[in-house]
Enzyme design. Sequence first.
Site, PDB file in Angstrom:
ATOM      1  N   HIS A 248     -12.233   5.651   1.363  1.00 40.95           N
ATOM      2  CA  HIS A 248     -12.368   6.880   2.138  1.00 40.95           C
ATOM      3  C   HIS A 248     -12.206   8.109   1.249  1.00 40.95           C
ATOM      4  O   HIS A 248     -11.613   8.036   0.175  1.00 40.95           O
ATOM      5  CB  HIS A 248     -11.304   6.909   3.239  1.00 40.95           C
ATOM      6  CG  HIS A 248      -9.923   6.593   2.736  1.00 40.95           C
ATOM      7  ND1 HIS A 248      -9.034   7.552   2.352  1.00 40.95           N
ATOM      8  CD2 HIS A 248      -9.290   5.403   2.505  1.00 40.95           C
ATOM      9  CE1 HIS A 248      -7.914   6.982   1.929  1.00 40.95           C
ATOM     10  NE2 HIS A 248      -8.045   5.664   1.995  1.00 40.95           N
TER      11      HIS A 248
ATOM     12  N   ASP B 100       0.868  -1.187   0.000  1.00 43.32           N
ATOM     13  CA  ASP B 100       0.000   0.000   0.000  1.00 43.32           C
ATOM     14  C   ASP B 100       0.898   1.229   0.000  1.00 43.32           C
ATOM     15  O   ASP B 100       1.778   1.362   0.847  1.00 43.32           O
ATOM     16  CB  ASP B 100      -0.925  -0.032   1.224  1.00 43.32           C
ATOM     17  CG  ASP B 100      -2.122   0.878   1.057  1.00 43.32           C
ATOM     18  OD1 ASP B 100      -1.980   1.950   0.431  1.00 43.32           O
ATOM     19  OD2 ASP B 100      -3.211   0.530   1.563  1.00 43.32           O
TER      20      ASP B 100
ATOM     21  N   GLU C  82      -6.340  -1.038  -4.736  1.00 44.48           N
ATOM     22  CA  GLU C  82      -6.785   0.331  -4.423  1.00 44.48           C
ATOM     23  C   GLU C  82      -6.331   1.323  -5.486  1.00 44.48           C
ATOM     24  O   GLU C  82      -5.200   1.246  -5.978  1.00 44.48           O
ATOM     25  CB  GLU C  82      -6.208   0.766  -3.062  1.00 44.48           C
ATOM     26  CG  GLU C  82      -6.583   2.205  -2.673  1.00 44.48           C
ATOM     27  CD  GLU C  82      -6.031   2.630  -1.310  1.00 44.48           C
ATOM     28  OE1 GLU C  82      -5.018   2.051  -0.874  1.00 44.48           O
ATOM     29  OE2 GLU C  82      -6.623   3.542  -0.704  1.00 44.48           O
TER      30      GLU C  82
ATOM     31  N   HIS D 217      -7.594  10.281   5.604  1.00 39.81           N
ATOM     32  CA  HIS D 217      -8.936   9.751   5.864  1.00 39.81           C
ATOM     33  C   HIS D 217      -9.829  10.925   6.253  1.00 39.81           C
ATOM     34  O   HIS D 217      -9.886  11.315   7.413  1.00 39.81           O
ATOM     35  CB  HIS D 217      -8.907   8.671   6.944  1.00 39.81           C
ATOM     36  CG  HIS D 217      -8.247   7.417   6.468  1.00 39.81           C
ATOM     37  ND1 HIS D 217      -8.963   6.310   6.052  1.00 39.81           N
ATOM     38  CD2 HIS D 217      -6.952   7.100   6.305  1.00 39.81           C
ATOM     39  CE1 HIS D 217      -8.114   5.372   5.658  1.00 39.81           C
ATOM     40  NE2 HIS D 217      -6.881   5.816   5.810  1.00 39.81           N
TER      41      HIS D 217
ATOM     42  N   GLU E 296     -10.974   0.980  -2.193  1.00 35.12           N
ATOM     43  CA  GLU E 296     -10.076  -0.127  -1.857  1.00 35.12           C
ATOM     44  C   GLU E 296     -10.786  -1.352  -1.301  1.00 35.12           C
ATOM     45  O   GLU E 296     -10.846  -1.545  -0.105  1.00 35.12           O
ATOM     46  CB  GLU E 296      -8.977   0.325  -0.899  1.00 35.12           C
ATOM     47  CG  GLU E 296      -9.415   1.078   0.325  1.00 35.12           C
ATOM     48  CD  GLU E 296      -8.213   1.501   1.188  1.00 35.12           C
ATOM     49  OE1 GLU E 296      -7.314   0.677   1.395  1.00 35.12           O
ATOM     50  OE2 GLU E 296      -8.185   2.651   1.629  1.00 35.12           O
TER      51      GLU E 296
ATOM     52  N   ASP F 253      -3.341   7.554  -3.244  1.00 36.34           N
ATOM     53  CA  ASP F 253      -3.323   6.386  -2.360  1.00 36.34           C
ATOM     54  C   ASP F 253      -3.649   5.169  -3.222  1.00 36.34           C
ATOM     55  O   ASP F 253      -4.655   5.167  -3.931  1.00 36.34           O
ATOM     56  CB  ASP F 253      -4.391   6.618  -1.277  1.00 36.34           C
ATOM     57  CG  ASP F 253      -4.409   5.564  -0.187  1.00 36.34           C
ATOM     58  OD1 ASP F 253      -3.558   4.656  -0.202  1.00 36.34           O
ATOM     59  OD2 ASP F 253      -5.300   5.664   0.697  1.00 36.34           O
TER      60      ASP F 253
HETATM   61 MN    MN Z   1      -3.834   2.778   0.713  1.00 32.96          MN
HETATM   62 MN    MN Z   2      -6.635   4.119   1.364  1.00 35.06          MN
END
Ligand code: MN
Ligand code: MN
Length: 296
Positions: free
Chosen positions: A155, A85, A278, A163, A188, A96
Site C-alpha cells: 500500500h 509486523d 515487508e 493505508h 509486503e 512499516d
Molecule cells: Mn506492516
Molecule cells: Mn503494511
Amino acid sequence: MDEEAKKHYVKAGKVIQDARQVARETAEPGTNLKEIAETVEQEIKDQGLKPAFPVNTSLNEEAAHYTPSKDEEKVLTENDVLKIDIGAQSNGFIADTALTVNPSGKHQEIIDTVEKVLENALQFIEPGVTIGEFGTYVQEQVPEKYNPVMNLTGHYLDQHTQHAGVSIPNVENTSSHKFKKGDAVAIEPFITEGSGKVVHGKPGNIYLQEADRNVRGRTERKLMKTINGFDGLPFTTRWISNYGGRQKMAMRKLVQNGMVKSYDVLKDGQDGLVAQAEHTVLVGVDDGDNIVTTRR
Ligand code: MN
Ligand code: MN
C-alpha cells in the site's frame, strides 16, 4: 517529496531497523506473545517515536491483524511460524515492516522464499513501472509449491495514514497506476502452503476510531476520550490503562455504534502456513535509486 518528509521517513525507518532486531532476539520459544509485542513497542518508544499501530503477532495459518491482549495466554513454541509486523511514526510519517520467524527452523524454507520474493520485488520498483506490471512480476517470483496470498496487498503511505488509498497487489492485476519518484510505499508479499486467499477469523484486539460524536454513558465517554489520544491510528485495548469488564462492555457498544472499528484476524482459507516479509520504500529519491528505509 520534500526534504522534511524524507527526513522523518528515514528516521522512522532507522528506529524500525532496531525494532526488527529486538523482535528477532525476543521471539524465543516459551515467550508469551504479549512480551514480544511490548518489548518491540518499548524499543520504538525508547527511541523517542510512537508505534504506528500495535505490533502484530500472527501465528501459523494467521496472516495478519492479531495483537496480544492484556491477559494474553499464547506462548511461542519452537515450530510456530510467527509473523511480526511493526510500524513506527515520526511526525506522522510511517515506517512499516514485517518479518517471519520459526525458532526450530523446520519451516525456514517458506520464510527464506518470501524474503527472496520481497527482495526481487524491491529491485523491480522504479518510476514508471505500473502496479499491474509489478503484481505480475511478484507472482512470477513465487515457486509453484507456494501460493501468493491474492487478497493481501502492499500500500501507499502518507502522513498520518498507513493505508493511503492505492493498493499494491502481489499478483497479476490490471492497474495502470505508475510508481513515481517520491512515492512512499510498503511492499509486503505473503505466501502460503494453503489456498492463497485469507478469510476473516476471530477479532484480533486491534481497533480504529471511525467517528467522533457524543456518546451516551460515562464509561463510553471516558473510553472515547482515551481513544481520541491515539490520533486516528490503529490501537489496542492493551494500551488502555484500567481496561476491565466495564470498559470491555463499553468498547463493544462503541463498535456497535460505528464509533470504533474492530479488526478480525485474517487467516488462510485452508489453514495453511503463511509467511510474510515487508519493507517501506521511498521510490527514486536517492539520485533515482530507491531508499528502503526499514532495511539496514
Ligand atoms: Mn506492516
Ligand atoms: Mn503494511
